[in-house]
Enzyme design. Structure first.
Site, short mmCIF file in Angstrom:
data_model
loop_
_atom_site.label_atom_id
_atom_site.label_comp_id
_atom_site.label_asym_id
_atom_site.label_seq_id
_atom_site.Cartn_x
_atom_site.Cartn_y
_atom_site.Cartn_z
N ASP A 1 -23.22 49.73 0.99
CA ASP A 1 -23.36 50.68 2.10
C ASP A 1 -24.33 51.82 1.76
O ASP A 1 -24.05 52.62 0.89
CB ASP A 1 -21.98 51.26 2.43
CG ASP A 1 -21.99 52.19 3.62
OD1 ASP A 1 -22.95 52.11 4.42
OD2 ASP A 1 -21.06 52.98 3.76
N ASP B 1 -30.20 51.72 7.78
CA ASP B 1 -28.81 51.65 7.34
C ASP B 1 -28.40 50.20 7.13
O ASP B 1 -28.49 49.38 8.04
CB ASP B 1 -27.92 52.31 8.38
CG ASP B 1 -26.45 52.17 8.03
OD1 ASP B 1 -26.11 52.33 6.86
OD2 ASP B 1 -25.65 51.91 8.94
#
Length: 360
Positions: free
Chosen positions: A70, A286
Site C-alpha cells: 500500500d 496509488d
C-alpha cells in the site's frame, strides 16, 4: 518482492464483477492516510478487482506473513498472537500467521520512551514510563481499524546482487503488532496478515531501511497485466532505462503533475486550472486504487472524443457502467489516449486498456 492480485476470477467467468471495482475504490479512498525485491501475486487484469499483496518473512527463525502492498499509508503492521477478533483463515487460499514477539529471538517491544515512539507522535507521550509499550491506533476512512503496539524485529528479503541473481538480506524494522482489528480488516473472505505501507513518513518500512543504509529511498512496481502479479522493487532500478516524472514535494500522497491529455492525436481543450496541485487537488498515484478517476469535466470531454466516430452507437447501463455492443477490434475502431506528465513523459492508454469486455 513477488506480488499477487488479491482477487482471482471465477472459473469460466469472462467479465468479472466490475461493480466490485467501484465498491473497493470507494472504501479505498477512505483508507488513504494524511534494491530489495518482493514477489507480488495475483492478477493485474482490468476484469479482476482487488489489491496487490506480498509475502514477507519476519523474526528469528523467520516466519511468513502475507501483507497488502500500500503506497497510501505509512506503517507496516501484522496481526499479533494476542489479537482479539483477528481472522484465522482467508478466502484467498493462503495460510494466515499470527506474530508472536516472544517466539522470535530477535524481537523486542518498543517502549513509549524510545526515540521511535517520540518521533512518531511528535514528542514524549503523557504518562509514559519505560515499562509501557508504544501503542498505535489507525482508523481508516472506510470504518476499519487496527490497534496494537510497536515492536522491532528482523525482516528478511531477497537482495538483488546483479546478473539477475538475488541473495539473502535482512534489516531490523519497527512495525505494529495488531492486537485488535475492526471492520473489513476482520473479514475472513479477503483476509491478509496485515498491511505494508510505502508512504513517505519516517515510520514506513522503506524509510527505515533507507535510514539504516540498507537501500536507497526509491521503489518501483513492475506489474504483469497478462499473467498477473509482478515485482515490487525497493532501491534504484538501473536496467532497463526508464523515463520519469518528478513527485511533487511536501504533499501527503504521491502527487505528480498531469499537464494535458490527447485523444486520437488531438489535445483536449481544458481550463488551465483543471490539473493544478493543491489541497485536495491534483493527480495522485496509488497502488491500492483499481480504476483511474478523472474530474467530471475532463471525463465528459474524453468520452465525447472516444465516441466521436460512433454517433449512432446505442448504449445501455449495466451495474453503473456504460455498455455497448461491438464485434470488431476496439484497437482499430477507437482512439488512443495519451496522458502527458511533467518531463515530457507520455503514458499511452489503448482502447483495450480503457474498455472492459463484459461477458459476451
Amino acid at each position: 518482492f513477488q506480488v499477487h492480485r488479491k482477487f482471482r476470477r471465477a472459473a469460466g467467468e469472462e467479465g468479472g464483477n466490475i461493480t466490485a471495482h467501484l465498491a473497493h475504490d470507494v472504501s479505498r479512498r477512505g483508507r488513504l492516510l494524511d534494491a530489495v525485491d518482493v514477489p507480488l501475486g495475483g492478477l493485474g487484469l482490468p476484469t479482476d478487482t482487488g489489491l496487490y499483496y506480498t509475502k514477507i518473512e519476519i523474526g528469528t527463525p523467520p516466519k511468513p506473513f502475507h501483507v497488502q502492498v500500500d503506497t497510501g499509508s505509512d506503517i507496516l503492521w501484522v496481526n499479533c498472537i494476542t489479537c482479539d477478533k483477528c481472522p484465522h483463515k482467508s478466502g484467498l487460499g493462503i495460510d494466515l500467521m499470527l506474530y508472536d514477539p516472544k517466539g522470535s529471538s530477535s524481537g523486542s517491544t518498543v517502549s513509549c520512551d524510545q526515540p521511535f515512539c517520540a518521533a512518531t507522535y511528535g514528542g514524549k507521550l503523557p504518562g509514559c514510563t519505560a515499562s509501557l509499550p508504544c501503542e498505535y491506533s489507525v482508523m481508516y476512512g472506510d470504518g476499519s481499524t487496527t490497534t496494537g503496539y510497536f515492536v522491532s524485529d528482523s525482516l528478511q528479503y531477497n537482495q538483488v546482487s546483479g546478473d539477475g541473481q538475488t541473495r539473502y538480506g535482512n534489516g531490523s524494522v519497527t512495525f505494529g503488532c495488531g492486537a485488535q482489528q475492526g471492520g473489513d480488516l476482520g473479514n475472513t473472505n479477503q483476509a491478509l496478515d496485515g498491511i505494508i505501507g510505502f508512504g513517505q513518513s519516517n515510520t514506513s518500512m522503506l524509510s527505515q531501511l533507507a535510514a539504516a543504509g540498507k537501500v536507497k529511498k526509491i521503489f518501483s512496481h513492475c506489474l504483469d497485466t497478462i499473467t498477473g502479479g509482478g515485482i515490487f522493487a525497493i532501491g534504484e532500478v538501473v536496467q532497463p532505462k526508464m523515463k520519469s516524472t518528478p513527485l511533487i514535494p511536501n504533499m501527503p500522497h504521491y502527487n505528480v503533475k498531469l499537464k494535458s491529455i490527447d485523444v486520437g492525436g488531438t489535445a483536449l481543450q481544458l481550463p488551465s486550472h483543471i490539473f493544478e496541485t493543491g489541497e485536495k487537488k491534483g493527480t495522485i498515484i496509488d497502488s491500492g486504487t483499481t480504476l483511474t478517476y478523472l474530474p467530471e469535466l475532463v471525463y465528459k470531454e474524453v468520452m465525447a472524443k472516444i465516441f466521436a466516430k460512433h454517433q449512432d452507437m446505442t448504449f445501455r447501463s449495466i451495474q453503473d457502467f456504460l455498455c455497448f455492443q461491438y464485434h470488431e477490434s476496439v484497437d482499430d475502431g477507437f482512439p488512443k489516449i495519451i496522458f502527458h506528465f511533467e518531463n515530457d513523459l507520455g503514458l499511452n492508454v489503448y482502447p483495450h486498456d480503457y474498455f472492459f469486455q463484459n461477458g459476451g
